[in-house]
Design a protein around this motif. Structure first.
Motif, PDB file in Angstrom:
ATOM      1  N   THR A 182       0.834  -1.053   0.114  1.00  0.00           N
ATOM      2  CA  THR A 182       0.168  -0.095  -0.105  1.00  0.00           C
ATOM      3  C   THR A 182       0.999   1.424  -0.119  1.00  0.00           C
ATOM      4  OG1 THR A 182      -0.092  -0.243   2.350  1.00  0.00           O
ATOM      5  CG2 THR A 182      -2.026  -1.178   1.234  1.00  0.00           C
ATOM      6  N   ASP A 183       2.098   0.903   0.589  1.00  0.00           N
ATOM      7  CA  ASP A 183       2.914   2.289   0.586  1.00  0.00           C
ATOM      8  C   ASP A 183       3.690   2.686  -0.870  1.00  0.00           C
ATOM      9  OD1 ASP A 183       2.777   2.842   3.487  1.00  0.00           O
ATOM     10  OD2 ASP A 183       4.294   1.227   3.652  1.00  0.00           O
ATOM     11  N   LEU A 184       3.855   1.442  -1.692  1.00  0.00           N
ATOM     12  CA  LEU A 184       4.420   1.610  -2.877  1.00  0.00           C
ATOM     13  C   LEU A 184       3.348   2.131  -3.820  1.00  0.00           C
ATOM     14  CD1 LEU A 184       6.302  -1.664  -3.354  1.00  0.00           C
ATOM     15  CD2 LEU A 184       7.233   0.498  -3.084  1.00  0.00           C
ATOM     16  N   ALA A 185       2.027   1.798  -3.697  1.00  0.00           N
ATOM     17  CA  ALA A 185       0.865   2.054  -4.404  1.00  0.00           C
ATOM     18  C   ALA A 185       0.826   3.553  -4.166  1.00  0.00           C
ATOM     19  CB  ALA A 185      -0.368   1.233  -4.163  1.00  0.00           C
ATOM     20  N   ARG A 186       1.141   4.435  -3.395  1.00  0.00           N
ATOM     21  CA  ARG A 186       1.071   5.709  -3.448  1.00  0.00           C
ATOM     22  C   ARG A 186       1.877   6.420  -4.543  1.00  0.00           C
ATOM     23  NH1 ARG A 186       1.605   4.931   2.519  1.00  0.00           N
ATOM     24  NH2 ARG A 186      -0.453   4.780   3.209  1.00  0.00           N
ATOM     25  N   PHE A 187       2.672   5.895  -4.993  1.00  0.00           N
ATOM     26  CA  PHE A 187       3.747   6.369  -5.953  1.00  0.00           C
ATOM     27  C   PHE A 187       3.239   5.771  -7.287  1.00  0.00           C
ATOM     28  CE2 PHE A 187       5.560   6.559  -2.101  1.00  0.00           C
ATOM     29  CZ  PHE A 187       6.140   7.797  -1.820  1.00  0.00           C
ATOM     30  N   PRO A 188       3.480   6.573  -8.331  1.00  0.00           N
ATOM     31  CA  PRO A 188       3.599   6.045  -9.966  1.00  0.00           C
ATOM     32  C   PRO A 188       4.416   4.612  -9.854  1.00  0.00           C
ATOM     33  CG  PRO A 188       3.878   8.264 -10.070  1.00  0.00           C
ATOM     34  CD  PRO A 188       4.245   7.774  -8.376  1.00  0.00           C
ATOM     35  N   SER A 229      15.247   7.004 -12.187  1.00  0.00           N
ATOM     36  CA  SER A 229      16.521   7.903 -11.883  1.00  0.00           C
ATOM     37  C   SER A 229      16.049   9.201 -11.872  1.00  0.00           C
ATOM     38  CB  SER A 229      17.437   7.688 -12.658  1.00  0.00           C
ATOM     39  OG  SER A 229      18.055   6.279 -12.867  1.00  0.00           O
ATOM     40  N   ASP A 230      14.943   9.826 -12.854  1.00  0.00           N
ATOM     41  CA  ASP A 230      14.670  10.835 -12.706  1.00  0.00           C
ATOM     42  C   ASP A 230      13.452  11.431 -11.684  1.00  0.00           C
ATOM     43  OD1 ASP A 230      16.384  11.530 -14.562  1.00  0.00           O
ATOM     44  OD2 ASP A 230      15.004  11.489 -16.551  1.00  0.00           O
ATOM     45  N   GLY A 231      13.060  10.196 -10.837  1.00  0.00           N
ATOM     46  CA  GLY A 231      11.963  10.618  -9.874  1.00  0.00           C
ATOM     47  C   GLY A 231      10.783  10.471 -10.278  1.00  0.00           C
ATOM     48  N   LEU A 232      10.470   9.706 -11.590  1.00  0.00           N
ATOM     49  CA  LEU A 232       8.964   9.677 -11.845  1.00  0.00           C
ATOM     50  C   LEU A 232       8.242   8.386 -11.666  1.00  0.00           C
ATOM     51  CD1 LEU A 232       9.938  10.921 -15.632  1.00  0.00           C
ATOM     52  CD2 LEU A 232       8.759  12.246 -13.594  1.00  0.00           C
TER      53      LEU A 232
END
Length: 302
Positions: A182-188, A229-232
């Motif tokens: 669930t923590d990962l799913a908060r990010f693209p 690497s570009d934070g996307l």
């Protein structure tokens, strides 16, 4: 009994076509028909049922195929052991996935250049799914890929296993400490191409959340590394392919409680008694992969 006729029988059974077998063996369809008819007379059985659109093994043909493949396999092994590497020539079509291209493929190319100086390599980067299709269609001689591949006469040689690690750019602000899905799913979420095995594993991985709204952004390995690497977004990437980025700090390894499944890599080819090179190169690939694994952390590749 003529070994070439047995090899022809095996290829007709695999390709289910006299014309495709003629193309594969660089001869005419009439020659293929003659070989099969002669073999059927020698054995006293009908090996194929043939009509205008289809070629099918008879019950006797299906029983004979296993024995014929063993004989052809033994002959191919004999040729491989007796062949002079310097005398081998030709072009070998190799399908390779990005994961291998970004790890030990350069070492393999260098080894082959010295071992078989008169052999040309035709490399094509693709997904494992598409490489498998090309091998079965006889459009690729050797696949370096995630396997195995099932099929008559298909040889799968285990090369190595790569662990995958969740990574992100420091600028993305992923929290420290153990992370849940669930923590990962908060990010693209950055994932391999849609037709690939890692993408299917990613879909199953997040299905544990019981949510269907996790959005996966797909790309090839080089693009995944650049985007992460570009934070996307966050990505699960084979650790062996991003050692430099982790060492330089452009990517951080995340502490995720549920590890992403490792990738099992294989060399895959169709046995052909008249073409020892795919099998020989597959064995060299196994040696190169083993040497690479011994050169890195055993938790990364084995």
């Amino acid at each position: 009994m003529n070994l070439r006729f047995l090899e022809t029988f095996v290829w007709v059974a695999r390709l289910k076509s006299f014309s495709l077998t003629a193309e594969k063996l660089h001869t005419t369809q009439a020659a293929i028909s003659h070989r099969i008819a002669t073999l059927e007379r020698e054995l006293g059985v009908r090996l194929f049922e043939r009509d205008a659109r289809d070629v099918r093994l008879t019950a006797e043909g299906a029983d004979a195929l296993d024995h014929a493949e063993r004989i052809v396999r033994a002959a191919a092994e004999f040729r491989r052991r007796m062949s002079d590497p310097k005398a081998l020539r030709g072009t070998v079509r190799i399908g390779v996935i990005d994961t291998i291209a970004h790890s030990w493929l350069p070492q393999l190319i260098d080894r082959l250049r010295h071992t078989y100086p008169d052999v040309a390599l035709e490399l094509n980067a693709d997904t494992s799914v598409d490489i498998a299709k090309d091998i079965l269609a006889n459009e690729v001689d050797l696949g370096l890929m995630m396997g195995p591949v099932e099929g008559h006469g298909i040889v799968n040689i285990e090369l190595c296993t790569f662990a995958c690690v969740w990574v992100a750019s420091p600028r993305l602000g992923v929290p420290d400490g153990p992370l849940e899905l669930t923590d990962l799913a908060r990010f693209p979420i950055l994932s391999f191409p849609r037709s690939s095995k890692p993408h299917k594993a990613m879909v199953g991985y997040f299905q544990r959340l019981g949510e269907e709204e996790v959005r996966l952004h797909t790309a090839g390995l080089s693009t995944l590394i650049r985007l992460a690497s570009d934070g996307l977004g966050v990505a699960a990437i084979p650790a062996a392919t991003i050692q430099r980025e982790i060492a330089e700090g452009t990517l951080l390894a995340l502490n995720v409680r549920q590890p992403f499944p490792p990738l099992s890599l294989h060399a895959v080819y169709q046995e052909a008694g008249d073409r020892p090179l795919p099998g020989l190169i597959a064995e060299i690939a196994r040696e190169v992969a083993d040497a690479f694994c011994r050169s890195v952390d055993p938790l990364i590749a084995w």
